[in-house]
Design an enzyme around this catalytic site. Structure first.
Site, mmCIF file in Angstrom:
data_model
loop_
_atom_site.group_PDB
_atom_site.id
_atom_site.type_symbol
_atom_site.label_atom_id
_atom_site.label_comp_id
_atom_site.label_asym_id
_atom_site.label_seq_id
_atom_site.Cartn_x
_atom_site.Cartn_y
_atom_site.Cartn_z
ATOM 1 N N GLU A 19 138.614 60.558 58.468
ATOM 2 C CA GLU A 19 137.258 60.292 58.947
ATOM 3 C C GLU A 19 136.887 61.144 60.162
ATOM 4 O O GLU A 19 135.989 60.806 60.926
ATOM 5 C CB GLU A 19 137.113 58.810 59.257
ATOM 6 C CG GLU A 19 137.288 57.929 58.039
ATOM 7 C CD GLU A 19 137.140 56.465 58.357
ATOM 8 O OE1 GLU A 19 136.000 56.004 58.446
ATOM 9 O OE2 GLU A 19 138.168 55.787 58.505
ATOM 10 N N SER A 199 135.718 54.556 55.332
ATOM 11 C CA SER A 199 134.674 55.423 54.781
ATOM 12 C C SER A 199 134.854 55.675 53.287
ATOM 13 O O SER A 199 134.423 56.697 52.758
ATOM 14 C CB SER A 199 134.624 56.770 55.526
ATOM 15 O OG SER A 199 134.153 56.581 56.836
ATOM 16 N N SER A 340 123.184 55.070 61.359
ATOM 17 C CA SER A 340 124.209 54.197 60.793
ATOM 18 C C SER A 340 123.689 52.762 60.752
ATOM 19 O O SER A 340 122.753 52.391 61.479
ATOM 20 C CB SER A 340 125.486 54.255 61.625
ATOM 21 O OG SER A 340 126.050 55.547 61.622
#
Length: 372
Positions: A19, A199, A340
Site C-alpha cells: 500500500e 486495500s 477518501s
C-alpha cells in the site's frame, strides 16, 4: 514532556508494504490541508526498500496518480536517521560525516497503510523513542491488522460477524486437504485474503472449491497467513468513521456511508478503490432507515471500544437484505485523502478536512507517552 506552542509534526508515509502508493496519496492530501500556521511540518518518506528520507513539503503535496500509476517515495535522497533526545526525538539527514536538516519532533502523524506501519510496528518505534503519535497504540494496531486475530476479538466481544476460516502457514504445509475441508463448511462465494493486508491487494473471490488452491497461493504471495470469509450475498457495503472523544467520553461516530459497485462481480477491489472512478459510487450519507443507521453507528463505536482504539478508525460493515449488520473489518489508519471515505463521512457530519486533521493532532498531543 511539554508541548511547544507551535509543535513540529513529522508526517510519515510510504513504507515497504503493498500500500506504499496509497500512503503517498494520503500524505499529499494531509499536507495540502494541514494548517501550516499552527504547526511546523517535516515530511518523512519511507521508500519501498525501507530507507527513511526527508522530502520537501511541496514535493509531497504534488504526489499524484499518473496514467493509473500510483506515486512512490524517491530512492535518490540522503538517508535520514531518528535519534532520541531528553524531550522526545530528533530527525536528521546524513550528508557525508555530517547531520543536516535537523528537526526536533513533538508528534508523529503516521500515514502508513498495511504491514510495517499500520500494524503496530512503527507505533512501537514511536513508543520506544518517546514520541506522541496520531492513532491507535501497538496492540490495537497489530490486532486490527491481522484479520484472523481481529475476527477472534470481535467474536469474544459479541460483535456481529460472518463465518470465516483462518489458515496458518504451518497447517497449510502439513495438511492442505484438512484446510480445504474446513473451508467447505462455508457457503460460496468466499473471499480468500492475506490476513495482514489491505486495500484489497491479494484478495480473490472464489465461486466454487475448485478455485481455492490458486486463491490461497495468491494470498500467500502477500502473507503466509490467510483468512477465508464467507461472501455475504446481496449485501450493501456500509462504512462509518469513529473518533476518540476529546473529553474522555464514548467515541463519536460519523454519518454512515455506502459503497455501490458497478462492476459485474460487485467486488470493491484495489482498482475500484484507487483507479477508475466509474467502477464505484460513494453515497454520503447512505440512504438508510434512521434506526438502521443508528445501529451501524452503535456497532462502530462498540468495535472501537473493543479494540481500545485511539484517535481514529473506520469500521466497515455489511448490511444484509433483512437489515442485519455484520462487521467486516476495522481500519485503524483509513485512507485519508480528501476524497477518501473517512474524511467524507466526517465532512458530512460537519467536521471539515482541515479541522479533522487538527482534531487528530490535538488528541495525540494531549495523551501521555508510555503505558496508558
Amino acid at each position: 514532556m511539554t508541548t511547544p506552542a507551535r509543535p513540529t509534526v513529522a508526517v510519515v508515509f510510504g513504507g515497504n508494504s503493498s500500500e506504499h502508493g496509497v500512503s503517498c496519496l494520503t500524505a499529499a492530501g494531509v499536507l495540502a490541508a494541514i494548517d501550516q500556521e499552527r504547526y511546523d511540518l517535516v515530511a518523512v518518506g519511507i521508500t519501498r526498500s525501507g530507507r527513511w528520507v526527508q522530502l520537501g513539503l511541496d514535493e509531497v503535496v504534488a504526489l499524484t496518480t499518473v496514467d493509473g500509476v500510483l506515486p512512490e517515495v524517491p530512492e535518490d535522497r540522503p538517508d535520514a536517521v531518528l535519534a532520541r533526545t531528553p524531550d522526545g526525538a530528533r530527525i536528521a539527514s546524513i550528508d557525508g560525516d555530517r547531520l543536516v536538516d535537523v528537526h526536533d519532533i513533538d508528534l508523529a502523524f503516521s500515514l502508513l497503510h498495511g504491514p510495517m506501519g499500520e500494524d503496530g510496528t512503527i507505533q512501537g518505534l514511536f513508543e520506544m523513542y518517546g514520541i506522541r503519535y496520531v492513532g491507535s497504540g501497538v496492540t490495537a494496531s497489530a490486532v486490527a491488522m491481522d484479520k484472523i486475530r481481529m475476527k477472534q476479538v470481535m467474536a469474544l466481544s459479541a460483535l456481529p460477524i460472518g463465518p470465516w476460516v483462518g489458515i496458518r502457514p504451518a497447517d497449510w504445509a502439513a495438511d492442505p486437504e484438512a484446510c480445504l475441508e474446513s473451508i467447505s463448511a462455508l457457503r460460496f462465494p468466499v473471499y480468500v485474503k492475506p490476513a495482514r493486508g489491505g486495500s484489497s491487494v491479494g484478495i480473490t473471490r472464489v465461486e466454487d472449491p475448485a478455485g481455492l488452491r490458486d486463491a490461497i497461493a495468491e494470498a500467500q504471495r502477500w502473507d503466509p497467513r490467510v483468512i477465508v470469509e464467507e461472501g455475504v450475498v446481496q449485501a450493501r457495503e456500509i462504512e462509518c468513521g469513529v473518533l476518540q472523544d476529546p473529553a474522555g467520553g464514548r467515541p463519536q461516530a460519523s454519518v454512515v456511508a455506502e459503497i455501490e459497485m458497478h462492476n459485474a462481480s460487485g467486488f470493491y477491489d484495489f482498482d475500484a478503490k484507487y483507479l477508475p472512478e466509474e467502477q464505484v459510487s460513494l453515497h454520503v450519507p447512505a440512504d438508510l432507515d434512521p434506526a438502521v443507521a443508528a445501529e451501524v453507528r452503535e456497532v462502530a463505536i462498540r468495535v472501537f471500544e473493543a479494540f481500545d482504539c485511539e484517535g481514529l478508525a473506520r469500521v466497515d460493515c455489511f448490511l444484509t437484505h433483512d437489515n442485519t449488520v455484520l462487521v467486516n473489518e476495522l481500519n485503524t489508519m483509513p485512507g485519508f485523502t480528501r476524497f477518501s471515505m473517512f474524511p467524507q463521512v466526517w465532512a458530512a457530519a460537519g467536521v471539515a478536512y482541515p479541522d479533522l486533521i487538527d482534531r487528530l493532532i490535538e488528541l495525540a498531543l494531549c495523551r501521555p507517552v508510555g503505558l496508558r
